[in-house]
Design a protein around this motif. Structure first.
Motif, PDB file in Angstrom:
ATOM      1  N   ASP A  28       0.804  -1.222   0.000  1.00  0.00           N
ATOM      2  CA  ASP A  28       0.000   0.000   0.000  1.00  0.00           C
ATOM      3  C   ASP A  28       0.838   1.273   0.000  1.00  0.00           C
ATOM      4  O   ASP A  28       0.288   2.367  -0.135  1.00  0.00           O
ATOM      5  N   LEU A  31       0.666   3.465  -3.335  1.00  0.00           N
ATOM      6  CA  LEU A  31      -0.673   4.013  -3.520  1.00  0.00           C
ATOM      7  C   LEU A  31      -0.938   5.127  -2.511  1.00  0.00           C
ATOM      8  O   LEU A  31      -1.508   6.165  -2.855  1.00  0.00           O
ATOM      9  N   ASP A  32      -0.497   4.920  -1.284  1.00  0.00           N
ATOM     10  CA  ASP A  32      -0.675   5.966  -0.276  1.00  0.00           C
ATOM     11  C   ASP A  32       0.119   7.210  -0.632  1.00  0.00           C
ATOM     12  O   ASP A  32      -0.359   8.346  -0.481  1.00  0.00           O
ATOM     13  N   SER A  35      -1.611   8.967  -3.628  1.00  0.00           N
ATOM     14  CA  SER A  35      -2.840   9.635  -3.181  1.00  0.00           C
ATOM     15  C   SER A  35      -2.502  10.899  -2.404  1.00  0.00           C
ATOM     16  O   SER A  35      -3.160  11.942  -2.569  1.00  0.00           O
ATOM     17  N   TYR A  36      -1.468  10.820  -1.565  1.00  0.00           N
ATOM     18  CA  TYR A  36      -1.091  11.992  -0.767  1.00  0.00           C
ATOM     19  C   TYR A  36      -0.639  13.136  -1.667  1.00  0.00           C
ATOM     20  O   TYR A  36      -1.042  14.288  -1.473  1.00  0.00           O
ATOM     21  N   ILE A  38      -1.359  13.670  -4.815  1.00  0.00           N
ATOM     22  CA  ILE A  38      -2.486  14.192  -5.607  1.00  0.00           C
ATOM     23  C   ILE A  38      -3.398  15.054  -4.746  1.00  0.00           C
ATOM     24  O   ILE A  38      -3.773  16.166  -5.142  1.00  0.00           O
ATOM     25  N   LEU A  39      -3.761  14.559  -3.571  1.00  0.00           N
ATOM     26  CA  LEU A  39      -4.781  15.227  -2.759  1.00  0.00           C
ATOM     27  C   LEU A  39      -4.211  16.345  -1.898  1.00  0.00           C
ATOM     28  O   LEU A  39      -4.897  17.340  -1.637  1.00  0.00           O
ATOM     29  N   ASN A 322     -12.390  14.207  -2.685  1.00  0.00           N
ATOM     30  CA  ASN A 322     -11.139  13.462  -2.511  1.00  0.00           C
ATOM     31  C   ASN A 322     -10.794  12.586  -3.707  1.00  0.00           C
ATOM     32  O   ASN A 322     -10.119  11.563  -3.577  1.00  0.00           O
ATOM     33  N   LYS A 323     -11.242  13.007  -4.898  1.00  0.00           N
ATOM     34  CA  LYS A 323     -10.896  12.284  -6.117  1.00  0.00           C
ATOM     35  C   LYS A 323     -10.564  13.299  -7.206  1.00  0.00           C
ATOM     36  O   LYS A 323     -11.172  14.371  -7.280  1.00  0.00           O
TER      37      LYS A 323
END
Length: 882
Positions: A28, A31-32, A35-36, A38-39, A322-323
């Motif tokens: 993970d 992916l984490d 995501s971090y 990007i967001l 959050n996307k």
């Protein structure tokens, strides 16, 4: 090495391919991380237009705001309480916000977006929130909060921004697997677009860059992936040897721009003498040119070879729920405006609640004091007794209240001081209640008319903050013609003449021409009606269509020749007219308006051609002359609403074309703009010549293709075009080419025998190659021989192509140039020659385009048909595009 379990394939030591799956913590982590990034770092949120670091900077500035300037270093340090990263990234982000001159009021050296100079250290510069930021960004009552990264403080999830801030500032970021590039837009235009959206109207928004310049947004694609914006510096001629750049393209600086100009000069693509940078508050780059160099050509070269022109690829990507969401700028504005409406509604509802609460307590206070209820508690010995006594005393007087009395209300009444009770003024108390009632009514009115309230809100923003925020970037089509002339015509137009339909979806009907979806189409029907309409898939314009074409606004050269019958049995009239401008989708009657009128003859002439027609009458009564000719050249060009000249009062059987016409307009000058590879009549680029209706363009390509075409401003040209000039039919074309099959050089001279046909004049062998081509009357060439081993280099040979070979057919092989090995062939200055004058078939008087009038002339006049058109000299010039 083969590990246990691997199998041998075909007896070789090649292991079988295996897939190793990542497990445990590693599964993970990436992916984490993605995501971090990007967001939490790279992509702005659609709700307020901020990235997390920007939002935290703005929140910290509000924490510190006292109306005075704060050191940026202090703001950065305060922001670190909310942002889990170093001070450098926070300071850089803050400088970027400050340079956009919208949310932060700056003081000190914050750098220069024009020159690329960086800002001073954060300990030397200061900042405070602008009035605009305080007005539209903050409202803690409607802000949702969350714990900061260390749990010690609260920070906003999103700031309640009531303005399309993301589009005003723009945004750019690179994340893991995606990126975003939202271009900045004009402050005033965004407000106007928001108002239009609230009014239910369509709107269009285009970027506006802080560096100014010019931009072509024809392929903007609403800011989505695949779009492209071409941006240019504003370059003008200061004097005959000096150019000045006063605005630069977005994404460049004066330093990078000058570097690109110097590199282009070093590569020999442009020639400059020296360059000076006088940029301060405004851009001023002086480019000094060598004497004898054309400033116009240098401007084109700057656009072609330097950063004076560049392209930007927008990519609208934002965070929603959050996307990541890919969305165009139009939808961004709609969502931002709708979000503003909802925030205004929340604000009004909170304000209404506060006003009602104030009214409620003011009413209770008045009852409590006016009715002397405070005396009822004198005998009470317990707190519960006091509460009950006050409650009992209030009950007879609270029927008009809007909610029930709570214990908290009674407690507040007990906290009223004796001094205030003693000075209580009933009239003032009532005035306060009345004022609160007015405020409540006003807020309720705004809630009931929320859209009007939002429009008024945006109008106020525009009035208060739009000063100095006018558009800086000029919107242009870079070849300086209408969009309809430059758009790619990738749609085909069809017509069903009988049924009266035109459109792009009628593929089973008659093909008319290529068009674009922004073109206007002009249509003429047999009833004498005319209409201009927008291109669509299928449009009804009137039955029995005579002519349909793409309409060119302000076109004075296209002349329509028409003979019509007035009414069912009325006389016939002849007229000539141009259509320069009309109202779209309005039907115009080109006849005298009588019922049953019909068109007997009609032609559309792109260069004002005037043909000769034969009129045939029906046999009736004692008519002696049943047939005669009419020359349209004898009819003066008038407005489309003119009645026309009388042809005959008798019944016409038919009208036949006897002789094709020639142009009655003056020759049109045509230029070629190499930068955009387009023809134009606006004087941009190099003059090709003066063209009449029958004149053609000569085009020769490096691949040995030659053709003649009628010049049109919508034409496209191949990249390997080397000759573009006005075609003189009797002037021979001379060429030297390498024959790949025979591996020898050949010389040929020929004339074009078939107009409009594309032909190859060199052999089709893949190794065949065109060396030189000339359209001079007496061309000269030089042969440079290759040096052979053990021999002296043979001297260069100069020869006259006219003497070397006579004019033959275009398909002839030609004469062999030499058997020696050739290094290269050069074209020299041609020998002097007096070119023969061009002779044109037309002998009618030429009409100036400016004389093509749309006014109605009551007295028809006839042109002098004996005057001869002045001859045009042969144009020997050519445009060489090696």
């Amino acid at each position: 090495m083969i590990e246990d379990g691997d199998e041998l394939i075909n007896g070789q030591d090649e292991p079988k391919e295996t897939i190793t799956r990542v497990t445990g913590m590693f599964k993970d982590w990436f992916l984490d991380y993605a995501s971090y990034v990007i967001l939490e770092r790279a992509v702005p949120a659609i709700e307020d237009g901020f990235k997390p670091v920007q939002r935290r900077i703005m929140h910290s500035m509000k924490d510190l705001d006292d109306g005075r300037y704060n050191k940026v270093a202090n703001i950065v340090g305060h922001t670190m309480q909310y942002h889990p990263h170093g001070d450098a990234s926070i300071a850089d982000a803050m400088v970027q916000i400050g340079q956009k001159d919208l949310l932060i009021d700056t003081q000190g050296n914050w750098g220069n977006i024009l020159t690329g100079d960086s800002a001073a250290a954060s300990r030397y510069i200061e900042a405070r929130l602008s009035k605009f930021a305080l007005d539209v960004v903050y409202n803690p009552k409607i802000t949702e909060w969350q714990a900061s990264y260390d749990g010690r403080r609260k920070e906003p999830i999103n700031l309640p921004v009531m303005f399309p801030l993301l589009l005003a500032q723009g945004g750019e970021g690179i994340a893991v697997g995606l990126s975003t590039k939202i271009l900045p837009h004009n402050f005033i235009e965004l407000i106007d677009a928001s108002i239009k959206h609230l009014q239910g109207k369509r709107f269009t928004i285009l970027p506006d860059f802080p560096t100014g310049g010019e931009a072509d947004f024809s392929n903007y694609n609403d800011g989505l992936r695949g779009g492209k914006v071409r941006v240019r510096a504003k370059v003008s001629q200061l004097d005959k040897n000096t150019l000045v750049i006063t605005e630069i393209p977005f994404g460049t600086t004066t330093s990078s721009l000058i570097d690109s100009i110097l590199k282009a000069n070093d590569k020999g693509k442009i020639k400059i003498k020296k360059i000076e940078d006088n940029t301060a508050a405004e851009v001023e780059i002086l480019i000094h040119l060598p004497s004898g160099l054309s400033p116009d050509k240098t401007i084109d070269a700057l656009y072609a070879f330097t950063s004076c022109e560049s392209s930007i690829s927008p990519l609208g990507c934002v965070i929603e729920d959050n996307k990541p969401l890919f969305v165009g700028v139009t939808e961004m504005l709609r969502r931002s405006t709708d979000n503003t409406v909802q925030l205004l509604k929340q604000e009004l509802e909170i304000k209404l609640s506060e006003y009602e609460e104030q009214w409620h307590f003011a009413s209770l206070e008045r009852i409590f004091i006016e009715k002397r209820i405070y005396r009822d508690i004198e005998e009470e010995e317990t707190w519960e007794g006091v509460i009950k006594a006050i409650d009992k005393g209030l009950q007879p007087h609270i029927k008009h209240l809007k909610r029930a009395i709570t214990e908290d209300d009674i407690v507040r009444l007990t906290e009223i001081r004796i001094k205030r009770i003693s000075k209580f003024d009933i009239d003032k108390a009532q005035q306060k209640i009345d004022a609160l009632e007015d405020q409540i009514a006003e807020v309720k009115h705004h809630l009931a008319n929320l859209i009007d309230y939002a429009i008024a809100y945006f109008t106020r923003l525009k009035k208060e903050y739009s000063a100095g925020k006018e558009r800086k970037t000029e919107i242009k089509i870079f070849d300086d013609v209408d969009a309809t002339k430059v758009v790619i015509r990738n749609t085909k137009l069809y017509v069903n003449r009988e049924e009266g339909f035109i459109g792009t979806s009628l593929k089973r009907d008659e093909y008319v021409c290529d068009c674009s979806d922004i073109d206007d189409i002009i249509v003429f029907t047999a009833e004498g009606k005319m209409m201009v309409t927008k291109v669509d898939s299928k449009t009804f314009v009137g039955k029995d269509i005579l002519h349909v074409a793409v309409f060119k606004k302000k076109d004075k050269r296209t002349i329509y020749n028409m003979i019509y019958r007035d009414g069912r049995k009325g006389p016939s009239y002849i007229k000539r007219f141009a259509v320069t401008g009309v109202t779209r989708d309005r039907e115009y009657d080109l006849t005298n308006g009588s019922k049953g009128s019909s068109v007997l003859y009609f032609s559309a002439n792109p260069n004002g051609e005037a043909e000769v027609v034969t009129v045939n009458l029906r046999q009736a009564g004692s008519i002696k002359k049943l047939k005669w000719d009419i020359d349209f050249a004898d009819i003066i060009i008038k407005g489309r609403v003119s009645k026309g000249n009388l042809v005959t009062k008798y019944s016409v059987k038919r009208i036949e074309l006897k002789e094709k016409g020639v142009s009655t307009l003056k020759p049109r000058k045509i230029w070629y703009d190499e930068t955009v590879q387009r023809l134009n009549v606006d004087g941009r680029g190099e003059l090709i010549g003066e063209f009449r209706g029958e004149d053609k363009l000569l085009i020769i390509t490096q691949s040995g293709i030659i053709k003649t075409v009628t010049p049109e401003v919508t034409m496209h040209f191949d990249d390997d075009m080397i000759v573009l000039e006005k075609w003189v039919p009797k002037k021979p074309i001379s060429a030297i080419y390498f024959n790949g099959e025979k591996e020898l050089y050949y010389v040929k001279r020929f004339l074009i025998e078939q107009e409009g046909k594309e032909e190859s004049f060199i052999s089709e062998h893949p190794n065949s190659q065109l060396e030189i081509v000339s359209t001079d009357w007496r061309p000269m060439a030089e042969v440079v021989f290759a040096k052979e081993r053990g021999k002296d280099r043979k001297e260069n040979l100069e020869f006259n192509l006219e003497e070397f070979i006579s004019i033959k057919g275009i398909n002839a092989l030609g004469n062999q140039l030499t058997k020696e090995k050739v290094n290269q062939v050069n074209l020299l200055e041609p020998l002097p020659y007096d070119a023969p004058e061009e002779v044109h078939a037309d002998e009618i008087e030429v009409v100036d385009e400016k004389e093509v009038s749309t006014e109605i002339k009551s007295n028809p006049s006839i042109n002098d048909s004996d005057s001869k058109d002045p001859d045009l000299e042969a144009d020997d010039g050519q445009i060489t595009l090696f």
